[in-house]
Design a protein around this motif. Structure first.
Motif, PDB file in Angstrom:
ATOM      1  N   ILE A 190       0.755  -1.092   0.066  1.00 29.06           N
ATOM      2  CA  ILE A 190       0.053  -0.086  -0.071  1.00 29.06           C
ATOM      3  C   ILE A 190       0.746   1.253   0.011  1.00 29.06           C
ATOM      4  O   ILE A 190       1.887   1.357   0.704  1.00 29.06           O
ATOM      5  CB  ILE A 190      -1.003   0.066   1.251  1.00 29.06           C
ATOM      6  N   ALA A 191       0.639   2.165  -1.029  1.00 34.80           N
ATOM      7  CA  ALA A 191       1.481   3.425  -0.988  1.00 34.80           C
ATOM      8  C   ALA A 191       0.730   4.455  -1.736  1.00 34.80           C
ATOM      9  O   ALA A 191      -0.224   4.320  -2.718  1.00 34.80           O
ATOM     10  CB  ALA A 191       2.747   3.018  -2.066  1.00 34.80           C
ATOM     11  N   PRO A 192       1.099   5.761  -1.793  1.00 35.46           N
ATOM     12  CA  PRO A 192       0.426   6.705  -2.268  1.00 35.46           C
ATOM     13  C   PRO A 192       0.939   7.135  -3.594  1.00 35.46           C
ATOM     14  O   PRO A 192       1.552   8.091  -3.850  1.00 35.46           O
ATOM     15  CB  PRO A 192       0.845   8.048  -1.457  1.00 35.46           C
ATOM     16  N   LEU A 193       0.301   6.360  -4.511  1.00 34.73           N
ATOM     17  CA  LEU A 193       0.815   6.269  -6.040  1.00 34.73           C
ATOM     18  C   LEU A 193       0.413   7.632  -6.429  1.00 34.73           C
ATOM     19  O   LEU A 193       0.723   7.845  -7.900  1.00 34.73           O
ATOM     20  CB  LEU A 193       0.418   4.961  -6.827  1.00 34.73           C
ATOM     21  N   THR A 194      -0.488   8.237  -6.259  1.00 33.68           N
ATOM     22  CA  THR A 194      -0.932   9.485  -6.930  1.00 33.68           C
ATOM     23  C   THR A 194      -0.727  10.531  -5.714  1.00 33.68           C
ATOM     24  O   THR A 194      -1.191  10.349  -4.564  1.00 33.68           O
ATOM     25  CB  THR A 194      -2.600   9.544  -7.314  1.00 33.68           C
ATOM     26  N   GLY A 195      -0.602  11.733  -6.168  1.00 31.27           N
ATOM     27  CA  GLY A 195      -0.302  12.956  -5.230  1.00 31.27           C
ATOM     28  C   GLY A 195       1.006  13.309  -5.260  1.00 31.27           C
ATOM     29  O   GLY A 195       2.003  12.704  -5.947  1.00 31.27           O
ATOM     30  N   PRO A 196       1.695  14.193  -4.098  1.00 30.98           N
ATOM     31  CA  PRO A 196       2.734  14.656  -4.155  1.00 30.98           C
ATOM     32  C   PRO A 196       3.676  14.043  -3.639  1.00 30.98           C
ATOM     33  O   PRO A 196       5.069  14.144  -3.770  1.00 30.98           O
ATOM     34  CB  PRO A 196       2.587  15.803  -2.987  1.00 30.98           C
ATOM     35  N   GLU A 233       0.371  -7.601  -4.692  1.00 29.59           N
ATOM     36  CA  GLU A 233      -0.859  -6.745  -5.011  1.00 29.59           C
ATOM     37  C   GLU A 233      -0.718  -5.397  -4.551  1.00 29.59           C
ATOM     38  O   GLU A 233      -0.656  -5.182  -3.681  1.00 29.59           O
ATOM     39  CB  GLU A 233      -2.205  -7.564  -4.555  1.00 29.59           C
ATOM     40  N   VAL A 234      -0.692  -4.434  -5.545  1.00 29.18           N
ATOM     41  CA  VAL A 234      -0.401  -2.883  -5.117  1.00 29.18           C
ATOM     42  C   VAL A 234      -1.720  -2.283  -5.316  1.00 29.18           C
ATOM     43  O   VAL A 234      -2.656  -2.312  -5.874  1.00 29.18           O
ATOM     44  CB  VAL A 234       0.276  -2.202  -6.423  1.00 29.18           C
ATOM     45  N   TYR A 235      -1.854  -1.306  -4.025  1.00 34.59           N
ATOM     46  CA  TYR A 235      -2.921  -0.591  -3.708  1.00 34.59           C
ATOM     47  C   TYR A 235      -2.571   0.938  -3.653  1.00 34.59           C
ATOM     48  O   TYR A 235      -1.634   1.281  -2.991  1.00 34.59           O
ATOM     49  CB  TYR A 235      -3.656  -1.104  -2.501  1.00 34.59           C
ATOM     50  N   ASP A 236      -3.366   1.759  -4.126  1.00 35.80           N
ATOM     51  CA  ASP A 236      -3.043   3.237  -4.034  1.00 35.80           C
ATOM     52  C   ASP A 236      -3.825   4.060  -2.851  1.00 35.80           C
ATOM     53  O   ASP A 236      -5.102   4.012  -3.045  1.00 35.80           O
ATOM     54  CB  ASP A 236      -3.231   4.086  -5.494  1.00 35.80           C
ATOM     55  N   ASP A 237      -3.182   4.371  -1.948  1.00 35.18           N
ATOM     56  CA  ASP A 237      -4.121   4.928  -0.895  1.00 35.18           C
ATOM     57  C   ASP A 237      -4.187   6.447  -1.086  1.00 35.18           C
ATOM     58  O   ASP A 237      -4.847   7.007  -0.041  1.00 35.18           O
ATOM     59  CB  ASP A 237      -3.562   4.535   0.558  1.00 35.18           C
ATOM     60  N   ALA A 255      -5.493   8.832   5.093  1.00 32.22           N
ATOM     61  CA  ALA A 255      -5.790   7.809   6.057  1.00 32.22           C
ATOM     62  C   ALA A 255      -7.085   7.003   5.596  1.00 32.22           C
ATOM     63  O   ALA A 255      -7.055   5.571   6.162  1.00 32.22           O
ATOM     64  CB  ALA A 255      -5.873   8.285   7.324  1.00 32.22           C
ATOM     65  N   GLU A 256      -8.118   7.647   5.418  1.00 31.70           N
ATOM     66  CA  GLU A 256      -9.485   7.011   4.875  1.00 31.70           C
ATOM     67  C   GLU A 256      -9.289   5.844   3.625  1.00 31.70           C
ATOM     68  O   GLU A 256      -9.543   4.818   3.692  1.00 31.70           O
ATOM     69  CB  GLU A 256     -10.553   7.853   4.636  1.00 31.70           C
ATOM     70  N   THR A 257      -8.612   6.239   2.756  1.00 32.51           N
ATOM     71  CA  THR A 257      -8.492   5.073   1.545  1.00 32.51           C
ATOM     72  C   THR A 257      -7.454   4.353   2.219  1.00 32.51           C
ATOM     73  O   THR A 257      -7.365   3.209   1.623  1.00 32.51           O
ATOM     74  CB  THR A 257      -7.667   6.103   0.401  1.00 32.51           C
ATOM     75  N   ALA A 258      -6.348   4.598   2.890  1.00 33.77           N
ATOM     76  CA  ALA A 258      -5.347   3.405   3.561  1.00 33.77           C
ATOM     77  C   ALA A 258      -6.262   2.422   4.126  1.00 33.77           C
ATOM     78  O   ALA A 258      -5.768   1.127   4.009  1.00 33.77           O
ATOM     79  CB  ALA A 258      -4.345   4.052   4.199  1.00 33.77           C
TER      80      ALA A 258
END
Length: 390
Positions: free
Chosen positions: A40-46, A79-83, A87-90
């Motif tokens: 799980i990682a913030p693949l979209t955003g800054p 399996e990759v997930y974009d959070d 926090a809510e998406t994570a």
């Protein structure tokens, strides 16, 4: 942090309530021919570049584990997930990964908000979670299933202030963001500054802002001898020194690992050269284990302009997880926790010589003098001639 942790727990429980009751009893599928790891990682955003390195570090380690025979004949899969750095998406994607997609373990979380949210889901579902980046103490405090291969807020904050002290600063200006981690870091900076006899002032800025002129102008009025950044947005670590240079505030800039992120360097490279930019990370780039990782990473993905320690921490996390899975005979949950706690000290890409990764004394794997100070020159990360002691 405790208040935020409780709010994340409530969020996770709300998400769980939307699923069948059986979906909240644990992750993993022992009958499957593959062992799935959720990343799980913030693949979209800054912070997308740092997130990409988390994903790449995991994929590289999985490839190596599988090439060596996997886990008792079973292959690992990612399996990759974009959070999206929230926090809510994570919490939502962690819930889905464990209860719907049957991930056996979770790795990831860049900011403290993400890490705390994932921790709540992992603890409730009794799923092993290894965090490679989040600094908040709550990620592992009192945790049974959550582990970390990263410095804590207090460890990093102490190091940041000590760098300023080593540079001769007797007064510091603290620029902190309005996110979950900013105020906590501000307080930690101030506590350490008092211990070192350093005076301080503090100004808040908006996380992810595209205009830092106001906060920089305000901190300049306090005439600090160095500026310390306290935040969780990697791009902010580049925009702040860029703005400082534009306004003529020619002081050293010191921050957390985000200072050396691709996002920050792309924005603030010229400013770092002019002002002097310093930061601390949980790795020694000259260490054999790290050099081995970099060589394999560049062969697999090509050379990057720079590297964050999130990629190497995630790489270590997967290899450590694989060792524990072998020791637990492929069992998850409590058996995997015991295996992680019983592993011998691991010499990987993170840390420094004499400071291996171990969970024998707690769920924070990095102990001792594991941090190294870096500066940025010509858009590249270079070890600084500053040695810190924990």
């Amino acid at each position: 942090m405790n208040i935020r942790s409780k709010s994340f727990a409530s969020l996770a429980l709300a998400v769980c309530a939307l699923l069948p009751m059986t979906a909240c009893s644990g992750g993993g599928d022992s009958s499957s021919e593959t062992i799935k790891i959720a990343v799980i990682a913030p693949l979209t955003g800054p912070s997308a570049d740092a997130a990409k390195q988390i994903v790449n570090g995991a994929k590289l380690a999985v490839k190596e584990v599988n090439a060596a025979g996997g886990i008792d004949g079973k292959q690992l899969s990612v399996e990759v997930y974009d959070d999206k750095l929230t926090a809510e998406t994570a919490a939502k994607v962690a819930q889905r990964a464990i209860t719907v997609d049957k991930a056996s373990a979770v790795i990831g979380g860049l900011s403290s908000a993400e890490g705390l949210a994932i921790r709540e889901v992992a603890e409730r579902t009794k799923t092993v979670y290894i965090n490679p980046a989040s600094a908040a103490a709550g990620v592992t405090d009192g945790a049974e299933y959550s582990f970390r291969i990263a410095a804590t807020t207090s460890q990093t904050a102490n190091a940041v202030v000590d760098i300023a002290n080593a540079l001769g600063a007797k007064s510091i200006g603290i620029l902190y963001d309005n996110g979950g981690v900013g105020p906590a870091l501000r307080d930690s900076y101030q506590t350490r500054a008092k211990e070192r006899g350093i005076t301080f002032s503090a100004v808040q800025y908006t996380l992810g802002s595209t205009d830092m002129s106001g906060p920089v102008r305000s901190i300049a009025k306090t005439n600090p001898e160095a500026v310390l950044i306290a935040g969780s947005g990697n791009a902010d670590y580049g925009l702040i020194p860029k703005t400082m240079l534009e306004q003529g505030l020619k002081k050293h800039v010191v921050g957390m690992s985000g200072t050396g992120s691709p996002d920050a360097i792309a924005i603030g490279s010229a400013a770092f050269d002019a002002l002097g930019g310093y930061f601390v990370q949980s790795r020694d780039v000259n260490r054999p284990g790290y050099q081995k990782f970099i060589a394999a990473y560049e062969k697999e993905f090509g050379a990057e302009k720079t590297y964050s320690d999130t990629g190497s921490a995630t790489y270590d996390a997967v290899h450590i997880l694989a060792l524990a899975l072998k020791a637990s005979k492929g069992e998850f949950g409590d058996a995997l926790v015991k295996a992680l706690e019983a592993l011998p000290p691991y010499e990987g890409a993170q840390g420094r010589d004499g400071a291996p990764i171990s969970f024998a004394k707690g769920h924070d794997g990095l102990q001792g003098d594991f941090q190294t100070v870096y500066t940025i020159k010509g858009g590249k990360i270079v070890p600084a001639d500053i040695t810190l002691s924990q």
